[in-house]
Design a protein around this motif. Sequence first.
Motif, PDB file in Angstrom:
ATOM      1  N   UNK A  47      41.304  36.074  44.577  1.00 42.95           N
ATOM      2  CA  UNK A  47      42.467  36.023  43.692  1.00 42.95           C
ATOM      3  C   UNK A  47      43.489  35.005  44.195  1.00 42.95           C
ATOM      4  N   UNK A  48      43.754  35.035  45.516  1.00 43.68           N
ATOM      5  CA  UNK A  48      44.718  34.084  46.077  1.00 43.68           C
ATOM      6  C   UNK A  48      44.224  32.657  45.885  1.00 43.68           C
ATOM      7  N   UNK A  49      42.910  32.453  46.145  1.00 42.53           N
ATOM      8  CA  UNK A  49      42.340  31.113  46.001  1.00 42.53           C
ATOM      9  C   UNK A  49      42.509  30.635  44.561  1.00 42.53           C
ATOM     10  N   UNK A  50      42.196  31.512  43.589  1.00 40.82           N
ATOM     11  CA  UNK A  50      42.312  31.104  42.179  1.00 40.82           C
ATOM     12  C   UNK A  50      43.770  30.911  41.779  1.00 40.82           C
ATOM     13  N   UNK A  51      44.636  31.742  42.316  1.00 44.89           N
ATOM     14  CA  UNK A  51      46.053  31.627  41.937  1.00 44.89           C
ATOM     15  C   UNK A  51      46.610  30.283  42.393  1.00 44.89           C
ATOM     16  N   UNK A  52      46.293  29.892  43.634  1.00 44.10           N
ATOM     17  CA  UNK A  52      46.858  28.627  44.114  1.00 44.10           C
ATOM     18  C   UNK A  52      46.105  27.412  43.583  1.00 44.10           C
ATOM     19  N   UNK A  53      44.773  27.528  43.463  1.00 39.76           N
ATOM     20  CA  UNK A  53      44.020  26.333  43.101  1.00 39.76           C
ATOM     21  C   UNK A  53      43.940  26.127  41.588  1.00 39.76           C
ATOM     22  N   UNK A  54      44.081  27.183  40.812  1.00 44.20           N
ATOM     23  CA  UNK A  54      43.963  27.018  39.352  1.00 44.20           C
ATOM     24  C   UNK A  54      45.213  27.420  38.588  1.00 44.20           C
ATOM     25  N   UNK A  55      45.731  28.595  38.932  1.00 46.28           N
ATOM     26  CA  UNK A  55      46.842  29.084  38.126  1.00 46.28           C
ATOM     27  C   UNK A  55      48.118  28.277  38.390  1.00 46.28           C
ATOM     28  N   UNK A  56      48.383  27.944  39.651  1.00 45.35           N
ATOM     29  CA  UNK A  56      49.602  27.159  39.926  1.00 45.35           C
ATOM     30  C   UNK A  56      49.552  25.798  39.224  1.00 45.35           C
ATOM     31  N   UNK A  57      48.467  25.011  39.352  1.00 48.01           N
ATOM     32  CA  UNK A  57      48.433  23.736  38.619  1.00 48.01           C
ATOM     33  C   UNK A  57      48.568  23.923  37.101  1.00 48.01           C
ATOM     34  N   UNK A  58      47.963  24.990  36.574  1.00 46.44           N
ATOM     35  CA  UNK A  58      48.072  25.219  35.124  1.00 46.44           C
ATOM     36  C   UNK A  58      49.502  25.607  34.751  1.00 46.44           C
ATOM     37  N   UNK A 395      45.814  23.289  27.767  1.00 49.04           N
ATOM     38  CA  UNK A 395      47.086  22.764  28.304  1.00 49.04           C
ATOM     39  C   UNK A 395      46.822  21.789  29.452  1.00 49.04           C
ATOM     40  N   UNK A 396      45.818  22.122  30.297  1.00 48.30           N
ATOM     41  CA  UNK A 396      45.481  21.209  31.403  1.00 48.30           C
ATOM     42  C   UNK A 396      44.985  19.877  30.837  1.00 48.30           C
ATOM     43  N   UNK A 397      44.132  19.931  29.797  1.00 50.57           N
ATOM     44  CA  UNK A 397      43.626  18.691  29.205  1.00 50.57           C
ATOM     45  C   UNK A 397      44.775  17.850  28.644  1.00 50.57           C
ATOM     46  N   UNK A 398      45.695  18.505  27.962  1.00 48.39           N
ATOM     47  CA  UNK A 398      46.814  17.739  27.379  1.00 48.39           C
ATOM     48  C   UNK A 398      47.715  17.159  28.461  1.00 48.39           C
ATOM     49  N   UNK A 399      47.985  17.967  29.515  1.00 50.36           N
ATOM     50  CA  UNK A 399      48.854  17.450  30.591  1.00 50.36           C
ATOM     51  C   UNK A 399      48.140  16.342  31.358  1.00 50.36           C
ATOM     52  N   UNK A 400      46.810  16.500  31.530  1.00 49.97           N
ATOM     53  CA  UNK A 400      46.073  15.546  32.361  1.00 49.97           C
ATOM     54  C   UNK A 400      45.633  14.284  31.626  1.00 49.97           C
ATOM     55  N   UNK A 401      45.160  14.429  30.392  1.00 50.91           N
ATOM     56  CA  UNK A 401      44.566  13.295  29.679  1.00 50.91           C
ATOM     57  C   UNK A 401      45.447  12.700  28.600  1.00 50.91           C
ATOM     58  N   UNK A 402      46.207  13.544  27.917  1.00 53.65           N
ATOM     59  CA  UNK A 402      46.951  13.040  26.754  1.00 53.65           C
ATOM     60  C   UNK A 402      48.354  12.568  27.152  1.00 53.65           C
ATOM     61  N   UNK A 403      48.972  13.309  28.038  1.00 54.91           N
ATOM     62  CA  UNK A 403      50.350  12.986  28.444  1.00 54.91           C
ATOM     63  C   UNK A 403      50.345  11.671  29.211  1.00 54.91           C
ATOM     64  N   UNK A 404      51.186  10.743  28.785  1.00 51.82           N
ATOM     65  CA  UNK A 404      51.255   9.436  29.425  1.00 51.82           C
ATOM     66  C   UNK A 404      51.716   9.561  30.883  1.00 51.82           C
ATOM     67  N   UNK A 405      50.967   8.879  31.773  1.00 51.37           N
ATOM     68  CA  UNK A 405      51.218   9.048  33.206  1.00 51.37           C
ATOM     69  C   UNK A 405      52.634   8.602  33.615  1.00 51.37           C
ATOM     70  N   UNK A 426      50.427  13.139  44.611  1.00 49.04           N
ATOM     71  CA  UNK A 426      49.130  12.602  45.057  1.00 49.04           C
ATOM     72  C   UNK A 426      47.974  13.468  44.561  1.00 49.04           C
ATOM     73  N   UNK A 427      48.214  14.751  44.435  1.00 52.59           N
ATOM     74  CA  UNK A 427      47.102  15.648  44.102  1.00 52.59           C
ATOM     75  C   UNK A 427      47.106  16.102  42.637  1.00 52.59           C
ATOM     76  N   UNK A 428      48.250  16.580  42.174  1.00 53.04           N
ATOM     77  CA  UNK A 428      48.265  17.310  40.902  1.00 53.04           C
ATOM     78  C   UNK A 428      47.726  16.522  39.691  1.00 53.04           C
ATOM     79  N   UNK A 429      48.109  15.218  39.509  1.00 54.63           N
ATOM     80  CA  UNK A 429      47.677  14.554  38.271  1.00 54.63           C
ATOM     81  C   UNK A 429      46.149  14.509  38.096  1.00 54.63           C
ATOM     82  N   UNK A 430      45.397  14.169  39.137  1.00 51.25           N
ATOM     83  CA  UNK A 430      43.939  14.145  38.947  1.00 51.25           C
ATOM     84  C   UNK A 430      43.357  15.541  38.993  1.00 51.25           C
TER      85      UNK A 430
END
Length: 450
Positions: A47-58, A395-405, A426-430
């Motif tokens: 749960x902690x791993x998913x919360x930090x690696x997936x839920x926080x970026x989302x 939402x991740x797709x829109x933030x990552x691919x559609x939203x202008x960098x 350095x990490x979050x955008x990709x």
Amino acid sequence: MAAARGEFTSRFGFVMAAAGSAVGLGNIWGFPTQAASNGGAAFLLVYLALAFSLAYPALMAELILGRHAHANAVNALRLISPGTLLRRIGVSTGVIGLCVASLILSFYAIVAGWMIAFCLASIAGLLGLEGFAQWLTSFGAPRNITFMLLFMTLTIGIISEGVSEGIERWSARLMPALLVTLVLLVGYVLTLDGAMEGLKVYLLPDFERALSPKLIIAALGAAFFSLSLGVGTMLIYGSYISDKENLPLLGGMVTLVDISIAVLAGFLVLPAMYVALHNGVEIFTAGGTLISEDTLIFTVLPELFSTMGTAGIIVSITFFFLMSIAALTSSISMLEVPVAYTIEEHGVSRKKAVWVIGGIIAAISTVILFNFAQLFGLVIAFTTRYSQPLLGFMFCLYAGWVFNRNTLLQELRKGNPQVEQGLFWKIWPWYVKLVCPLIILAIFAQSLWG
Ligand code: PFF
């Protein structure tokens, strides 16, 4: 424009409101019981791993999109989309999100109503009103509908006051009360006989169980549910954050508070179950697993409280009060999603939007209550297990691919001029572009075909 549509007046106010949304029945009820039946500390680690690696970026995807657009999810996704097709898909994602938020509220209000009823039942017991207490704790249409309506009225009352006077003010009052109540309860329960046994079950890991695909999808759903993701709640709260604020920091605080409260609740619920066992209450099902979900909250714990004499009544009142607060700070964030959309998209006044939408959701709750066996579990599975992660994926797709960098960078620079030098940039955008969508899909594929 931002001031006219409401804004959180302080960082504390935002963190309390967003953490209030995140901390809910999912943390205090869902997380500890899932951990107990799924490998204890091993589930906690997954749960902690998913919360930090997936839920926080989302979560960050929603906060950034929201603050950039200073608008609801539908408008935000429309605003950042360059072509007609992307705009249409964005708008549909936002609209589905607000329907899912409303559906979540429709079952959440039922459960939250039970919490209030159980809290009042303990008070009634204290006053010697046994018959009334019995009515309050029995499953019946009049009780269920009365308390669902009461809870919806509280939610509507807060939301109709707006962002700073309603959401922020009440979250800033209720969240500290929740934390103090939880700490007091944990402190008390840990002193009781049998508590240490529960602590062992919670903290000793069983990796074989925790790494099964079924469990990982459950933990993924739990993490998305816990951080209120995918339905536009965090996006709309993000849209009320001032441009001066450092978004990655705020998102980090919210994630940390949410996870800490879930973990802390584990220190209450599992020891309490083993105290109950010690006092002669059955805590295992016929199949040998720990009793969880509604039977735990509405049967095992009340039985435990009744073995504890007067102290038990006080503990019971406190526990159900805690659950009611946790539910209320979450439900206001759910109702704000369709309300903000209706105000911004259709120019309706806040009061009117709140009462009409609140009324529709209460009507849906009533339909669920009258078809409980068929609908209740179905609505929960549809909204939390599947819709939330899939919408979070969008939402991740829109933030990552559609939203202008460049626009993204400008947005982050507003509250943090040095953001480019930091780890987040350095990490979050990709990460949000590739890793988050792929992991969500992989976990889904596993659950469908694995
Ligand atoms: N995060 C809340 C909980 O853990 O109980 C549930 C929730 C709130 C889900 C708001 C979705 C939402 F929009």
